[in-house]
Design an enzyme around this catalytic site. Structure first.
Site, PDB file in Angstrom:
ATOM      1  N   GLY A 148      12.931 -10.217   2.475  1.00  9.27           N
ATOM      2  CA  GLY A 148      13.323 -11.369   2.545  1.00  9.27           C
ATOM      3  C   GLY A 148      12.387 -12.373   2.060  1.00  9.27           C
ATOM      4  O   GLY A 148      13.072 -13.433   1.498  1.00  9.27           O
ATOM      5  N   THR A 149      10.923 -12.242   2.115  1.00 10.71           N
ATOM      6  CA  THR A 149      10.189 -13.302   1.421  1.00 10.71           C
ATOM      7  C   THR A 149       9.688 -12.914   0.214  1.00 10.71           C
ATOM      8  O   THR A 149       9.666 -13.823  -0.816  1.00 10.71           O
ATOM      9  CB  THR A 149       8.841 -13.135   2.273  1.00 10.71           C
ATOM     10  OG1 THR A 149       9.086 -13.724   3.778  1.00 10.71           O
ATOM     11  CG2 THR A 149       7.833 -14.364   1.920  1.00 10.71           C
ATOM     12  N   SER A 150       9.688 -11.651  -0.210  1.00  7.99           N
ATOM     13  CA  SER A 150       9.092 -11.181  -1.544  1.00  7.99           C
ATOM     14  C   SER A 150       9.958 -10.021  -1.994  1.00  7.99           C
ATOM     15  O   SER A 150      10.540  -9.451  -1.512  1.00  7.99           O
ATOM     16  CB  SER A 150       7.683 -10.826  -1.590  1.00  7.99           C
ATOM     17  OG  SER A 150       7.312  -9.867  -0.708  1.00  7.99           O
ATOM     18  N   ALA A 151       9.544  -9.900  -3.514  1.00  5.98           N
ATOM     19  CA  ALA A 151      10.168  -8.772  -4.137  1.00  5.98           C
ATOM     20  C   ALA A 151       9.088  -7.803  -4.594  1.00  5.98           C
ATOM     21  O   ALA A 151       7.989  -8.389  -4.705  1.00  5.98           O
ATOM     22  CB  ALA A 151      11.209  -9.190  -5.410  1.00  5.98           C
ATOM     23  N   GLN A 152       9.448  -6.448  -4.511  1.00  7.49           N
ATOM     24  CA  GLN A 152       8.156  -5.532  -4.990  1.00  7.49           C
ATOM     25  C   GLN A 152       8.657  -4.731  -5.851  1.00  7.49           C
ATOM     26  O   GLN A 152       9.672  -4.007  -5.771  1.00  7.49           O
ATOM     27  CB  GLN A 152       7.843  -4.742  -3.589  1.00  7.49           C
ATOM     28  CG  GLN A 152       7.207  -5.467  -2.336  1.00  7.49           C
ATOM     29  CD  GLN A 152       8.011  -6.380  -1.661  1.00  7.49           C
ATOM     30  OE1 GLN A 152       7.783  -7.377  -1.291  1.00  7.49           O
ATOM     31  NE2 GLN A 152       9.122  -5.579  -1.267  1.00  7.49           N
ATOM     32  N   GLU A 175       4.263   1.113   2.417  1.00  7.65           N
ATOM     33  CA  GLU A 175       5.586   1.158   2.764  1.00  7.65           C
ATOM     34  C   GLU A 175       6.321   1.259   1.527  1.00  7.65           C
ATOM     35  O   GLU A 175       7.160   2.214   1.402  1.00  7.65           O
ATOM     36  CB  GLU A 175       5.969  -0.409   3.592  1.00  7.65           C
ATOM     37  CG  GLU A 175       7.586  -0.245   3.857  1.00  7.65           C
ATOM     38  CD  GLU A 175       8.054  -1.595   4.438  1.00  7.65           C
ATOM     39  OE1 GLU A 175       9.085  -1.520   4.561  1.00  7.65           O
ATOM     40  OE2 GLU A 175       7.090  -2.415   4.721  1.00  7.65           O
TER      41      GLU A 175
END
Length: 499
Positions: free
Chosen positions: A203-207, A164
């Site tokens: 919402g949960t993590s940064a990429q 993604e």
């Protein structure tokens, strides 16, 4: 018979010989690419809703990859597909209105040639981990509906997070014209700007997604893509527990533990007078622990009244100490010395909070822009956006996090024209759909070109000169005959008068 009388037939003979020469001159087939428009359909099955995107491009390619020029979309009515886990058939049924809409948008003769693909993202990934049988049933129901459409169904699958993010990286660099650009003649030429990295806030993590050097860094990792004649190996650094929702929970956890004895807990990152009652147990929900230390924690059912105090400096200092104590985000600590150091220096941030700040508190100094955003009142926040107040209240926290990321060695790109270009391609939050289809166009065969007969430029010039000489000679001959006739008539007339 005089030579003047022989000239016209000789000119005809020369013209005939020229025609014979033209038939004998070697020619070559010159391909002419057709300009027929092609279409592609991608469904983004996201956590809260599904959107059907139609992209279109001409059959002309740039180094074997399509150049997408248009986009239209149809939001699917109802929640995200993962919400239909108890009744999978309803998930497939919900797609039918938008599929019918797509049939009307795309010419009927191209339906069978139009690729159709569905990609499910975050919520389906979670469902697949917790209840794989349910997720398989949902995909089967979706597949059945999509196969029954007249389009060329390519598959329905759950995208991994690296996939993604890789496709999102493709979309960002495509709209920034980092793969190619148009020269002053309107021709496609390679771009020399280099690729931009992408920081996306989930919402949960940064990429953090970037293009890595070929075969020099972690050869077993990354998504390999072939685009515009070049191979790109795109790698995503995951930063768990640093997404928008988890940053909020971790910040509130620290504030509650620091101010347990107070009647109300002051949050410097929230606007003045904004307040919420928060149960300690709610901060423990999700994959990340709410607390970063081992201090005495409240009881699960204990409720705290948290009120905003709108103190930008205190908020930024609090976020900095929170990140300094974090152990779950490795690429912050090793951003400049990591074995997976990115090639590019530009980093485009995909975040609703930063989009809001860019429009309402623009400043060349990121720190000043963050302070301006964190100092906005509730009325100012509501006036500038239609998002819910609960969402707007956390924009300061997210923007402070991104500011401190910029102090760790990354250069953030807040170029307004770049975002304007990105938003022209439809829903920016579903940028991966554009990136996916771009990568797919390299596998779609190009239409067979038609051919025209052509001759070499030098031969063409010589033949042109020969024809010009023939025409000039014929014109001079006709002019000469007319003038000679007029002269003869005049001479006879004068002779009569003399007699």
């Amino acid at each position: 018979m005089s030579w003047r009388e022989l000239l016209p037939p000789w000119l005809v003979i020369v013209a005939g010989l020229t025609g014979i020469v033209l038939l004998c001159v070697s020619t070559k087939d010159v391909p002419v690419a057709p300009l027929r428009t092609k279409y592609g359909i991608v469904l983004d099955a996201g956590p809260s809703h599904t959107i059907l995107f139609i992209y279109q491009w001409t059959t002309t390619k740039a180094n074997k990859t399509g150049v997408i020029r248009g986009c239209s979309s149809c939001p699917v009515q109802g929640p995200g597909v993962s919400s239909y886990s108890d009744s999978p058939q309803k998930a497939g049924k919900s797609l039918e209105p938008c599929l019918n809409w797509a049939q009307n948008k795309i010419p009927a003769e191209q339906h069978s040639q139009t690729p159709l693909y569905l990609g499910a993202t975050a919520s389906m990934r979670q469902l697949n981990l917790s209840h794989p049988i349910l997720s398989d049933s949902l995909l089967a129901a979706l597949t059945g509906t999509l196969k029954s459409s007249p389009f060329n169904f390519q598959g329905a699958q759950i995208l991994s997070s690296p996939e993604e993010e890789a496709f999102n990286w493709v979309a960002v660099n495509y709209v920034l014209e980092n793969f190619f650009k148009y020269d002053w003649q309107g021709q496609l030429v390679p771009s020399k700007k280099g690729m931009a990295g992408v920081l996306s806030m989930g919402g949960t993590s940064a990429q953090f997604t970037s293009d890595l050097e070929e075969e020099k860094q972690a050869p077993e990792e990354g998504v390999r893509l072939q685009l515009y004649g070049q191979t790109h190996r795109v790698h995503t650094h995951q930063c768990p527990c640093h997404g928008t929702e988890q940053l909020r929970r971790r910040l509130l956890s620290v504030l509650i533990q620091d101010q347990r004895t107070a009647k109300t807990v002051s949050n410097p990152c929230w606007p003045l007078t904004y307040s919420q009652e928060v149960q300690w147990q709610s901060l423990l929900a999700g994959p990340c622990a709410a607390s970063d230390d081992t201090r005495d924690t409240p009881g699960p059912k204990e409720v705290f009244n948290i009120t905003g105090s709108s103190n930008p400096t205190a908020c930024m200092n609090l976020m900095q100490s929170l990140l300094n104590s974090s152990s779950s985000c490795s690429f912050f600590k090793h951003s400049l010395s990591s074995d997976l150091k990115p090639l590019q220096t530009r980093l485009l941030v995909v975040s609703e909070a930063m989009d809001f700040m860019r429009g309402t508190a623009p400043s060349p100094d990121l720190g000043q822009a963050v302070k301006r955003l964190c100092g906005m009142s509730i009325k100012e926040l509501i006036r500038e956006s239609q998002a819910s107040l609960d969402t707007l209240a956390d924009y300061c926290t997210v923007s402070a996090f991104i500011f401190h990321l910029s102090t760790r060695g990354y250069t953030l790109d807040f170029d307004q024209p770049a975002w304007t270009a990105f938003q022209k391609m439809g829903d920016r939050s579903s940028g991966w759909t554009l990136g996916y289809l771009l990568s797919l166009t390299s596998t779609i065969p190009q239409d067979s070109p038609s051919f025209l007969k052509g001759i070499e430029p030098g031969v063409w010039s010589l033949l042109l000169i020969l024809f010009v000489v023939l025409l000039m000679g014929s014109f001079l001959r006709i002019s000469y005959r007319v003038m000679a006739k007029e002269s003869s008539s005049s001479h006879r007339s004068s002779s009569v008068f003399d007699d």
